[in-house]
Scaffold this motif. Structure first.
Motif, mmCIF file in Angstrom:
data_model
loop_
_atom_site.group_PDB
_atom_site.id
_atom_site.type_symbol
_atom_site.label_atom_id
_atom_site.label_comp_id
_atom_site.label_asym_id
_atom_site.label_seq_id
_atom_site.Cartn_x
_atom_site.Cartn_y
_atom_site.Cartn_z
ATOM 1 N N GLY A 109 0.792 -1.219 0.000
ATOM 2 C CA GLY A 109 0.000 0.000 0.000
ATOM 3 C C GLY A 109 0.825 1.269 0.000
ATOM 4 N N PHE A 110 2.164 1.145 -0.108
ATOM 5 C CA PHE A 110 3.032 2.317 -0.048
ATOM 6 C C PHE A 110 3.256 2.961 -1.408
ATOM 7 N N GLY A 111 3.086 2.177 -2.480
ATOM 8 C CA GLY A 111 3.232 2.748 -3.814
ATOM 9 C C GLY A 111 4.658 3.121 -4.153
ATOM 10 N N LYS A 112 4.840 4.325 -4.685
ATOM 11 C CA LYS A 112 6.142 4.793 -5.161
ATOM 12 C C LYS A 112 6.528 6.075 -4.428
ATOM 13 N N THR A 113 7.769 6.138 -3.936
ATOM 14 C CA THR A 113 8.266 7.352 -3.295
ATOM 15 C C THR A 113 9.472 7.877 -4.060
ATOM 16 N N LEU A 114 9.645 9.183 -4.006
ATOM 17 C CA LEU A 114 10.690 9.844 -4.784
ATOM 18 C C LEU A 114 11.504 10.783 -3.910
ATOM 19 N N VAL A 115 12.805 10.833 -4.158
ATOM 20 C CA VAL A 115 13.693 11.862 -3.628
ATOM 21 C C VAL A 115 14.374 12.503 -4.826
ATOM 22 N N ARG A 116 14.270 13.818 -4.934
ATOM 23 C CA ARG A 116 14.903 14.548 -6.032
ATOM 24 C C ARG A 116 15.746 15.665 -5.423
ATOM 25 N N LEU A 117 17.042 15.565 -5.608
ATOM 26 C CA LEU A 117 17.966 16.531 -5.025
ATOM 27 C C LEU A 117 18.823 17.151 -6.109
ATOM 28 N N ARG A 118 18.703 18.443 -6.254
ATOM 29 C CA ARG A 118 19.619 19.247 -7.061
ATOM 30 C C ARG A 118 19.980 20.432 -6.174
ATOM 31 N N ARG A 119 21.093 20.308 -5.483
ATOM 32 C CA ARG A 119 21.419 21.282 -4.457
ATOM 33 C C ARG A 119 21.411 22.715 -4.995
ATOM 34 N N PRO A 120 20.727 23.610 -4.238
ATOM 35 C CA PRO A 120 20.173 23.452 -2.892
ATOM 36 C C PRO A 120 18.684 23.091 -2.855
ATOM 37 N N VAL A 121 18.130 22.582 -3.948
ATOM 38 C CA VAL A 121 16.695 22.299 -4.013
ATOM 39 C C VAL A 121 16.444 20.815 -3.735
ATOM 40 N N LEU A 122 15.510 20.536 -2.828
ATOM 41 C CA LEU A 122 15.122 19.170 -2.483
ATOM 42 C C LEU A 122 13.626 19.007 -2.663
ATOM 43 N N TRP A 123 13.231 17.879 -3.268
ATOM 44 C CA TRP A 123 11.815 17.499 -3.335
ATOM 45 C C TRP A 123 11.708 16.051 -2.882
ATOM 46 N N VAL A 124 10.821 15.792 -1.916
ATOM 47 C CA VAL A 124 10.554 14.441 -1.427
ATOM 48 C C VAL A 124 9.053 14.235 -1.442
ATOM 49 N N GLY A 125 8.606 13.089 -1.921
ATOM 50 C CA GLY A 125 7.171 12.832 -1.940
ATOM 51 C C GLY A 125 6.858 11.461 -2.487
ATOM 52 N N ARG A 126 5.608 11.266 -2.871
ATOM 53 C CA ARG A 126 5.171 9.983 -3.402
ATOM 54 C C ARG A 126 4.222 10.206 -4.566
ATOM 55 N N ILE A 127 3.995 9.149 -5.296
ATOM 56 C CA ILE A 127 3.039 9.183 -6.396
ATOM 57 C C ILE A 127 1.771 8.484 -5.927
#
Length: 291
Positions: free
Chosen positions: A122-140
């Protein structure tokens, strides 16, 4: 809204975090005193980082690079752009969750991770996107990107970038080939009853790492460090164990990776490597938040 458990690399003490689905660089100087993990449970200590690398530790690194590259150190340079595919488990609130992980990274400031969990979790897909200094963390979720909302985005970004050095980059020795990294405190110790060459290493903006190299082969076997994670006041002791090394495009890389924390009885992550790749480039859009 329903709260869900999502595996988010680096961000929490247990490698999983709970969030509500409705919730909407310049070079740094080396720290002078940093929490450091010796590789032993509960052995966090404060260690002073010297101004420059020590010859005995440099010799250990040189031997490790020679062993990993078959005497061709330029191969480490190629590893600054890499792709890693793994299959294994991540510890969830009810036990290990079958997972697949894709990591794409460009040294020193870009990393994209995608975790896909078993359909029954039930967790699906999670993402970490790092391009310093910008961070995005989340899920689909239902085809849409759902971000984690951080009260202070700077602290998680710095924590993820720092941990990625020990978690991902040390396995291919890239930080040890960086002139900004200081190595020191070489010694001989036993790791699981076998002789090991042990050094400490510190790079700008990172914890102090304790690195264990097999005395016979020169290969890196274990990476330990302590990190004060966002929201915590005390360091968390982290250990990454590297096993089953094999040659890939002229570089010896681990075929199995295990992640533990000294305060917990079971591994948080266990991975079998499906493949390392060292392409000339990775599409820049892959490090940006999903659209």
């Amino acid at each position: 809204m329903r709260g869900v458990w999502v595996s988010v690399l680096f961000v929490t003490a247990a490698a999983v975090m709970s969030f509500n689905t409705g919730c909407g660089g310049s070079e740094k100087s080396l720290p002078q005193h940093v929490p450091e993990n010796t590789g032993q449970a509960g052995a966090t200590a404060v260690v002073a980082v010297p101004d420059k690398s020590e010859p005995a530790a440099v010799a250990v690194v040189g031997r490790a690079v020679k062993a990993a590259t078959d005497g061709n150190p330029a191969r480490v340079e190629r590893a600054k752009v890499n792709r890693l595919r793994m299959k294994g488990t991540v510890m969830g609130p009810n036990g290990p969750v079958p997972s697949r992980r894709l990591v794409e990274a460009v040294w020193p400031d870009r990393l994209a991770q995608t975790d896909e969990f078993g359909s029954d979790s039930g967790f699906g897909k999670t993402l970490v996107r790092l391009r310093r200094p910008v961070l995005w963390v989340g899920r689909i979720a239902e085809g849409k990107a759902v971000p984690v909302e951080f009260a202070d985005g700077k602290a998680p970004e710095a924590a993820i970038a720092a941990e990625s050095v020990g978690r991902h980059w040390m396995a291919v020795l890239v930080p040890l080939a960086d002139s900004r990294t200081v190595v020191f405190d070489a010694k001989k110790l036993l790791l699981n009853g076998q002789p090991a060459d042990v050094i400490r290493a510190a790079a700008p903006g990172t914890p102090v790492f304790t690195l264990w190299f097999d005395e016979k082969s020169g290969l890196l076997l274990q990476v330990g460090f302590s990190q004060v994670e966002p929201g915590n006041t005390k360091p968390t002791d982290k250990v990454f164990t590297l096993r089953d090394h094999r040659a890939t495009d002229g570089l010896m890389v681990p075929g199995r990776i295990e992640y533990r924390q000294s305060a917990l009885p079971l591994p948080l992550e266990e991975w079998a490597v499906e493949g390392w790749e060292f392409p000339e480039r990775i599409e820049e859009g892959g490090f940006d938040p999903p659209k």
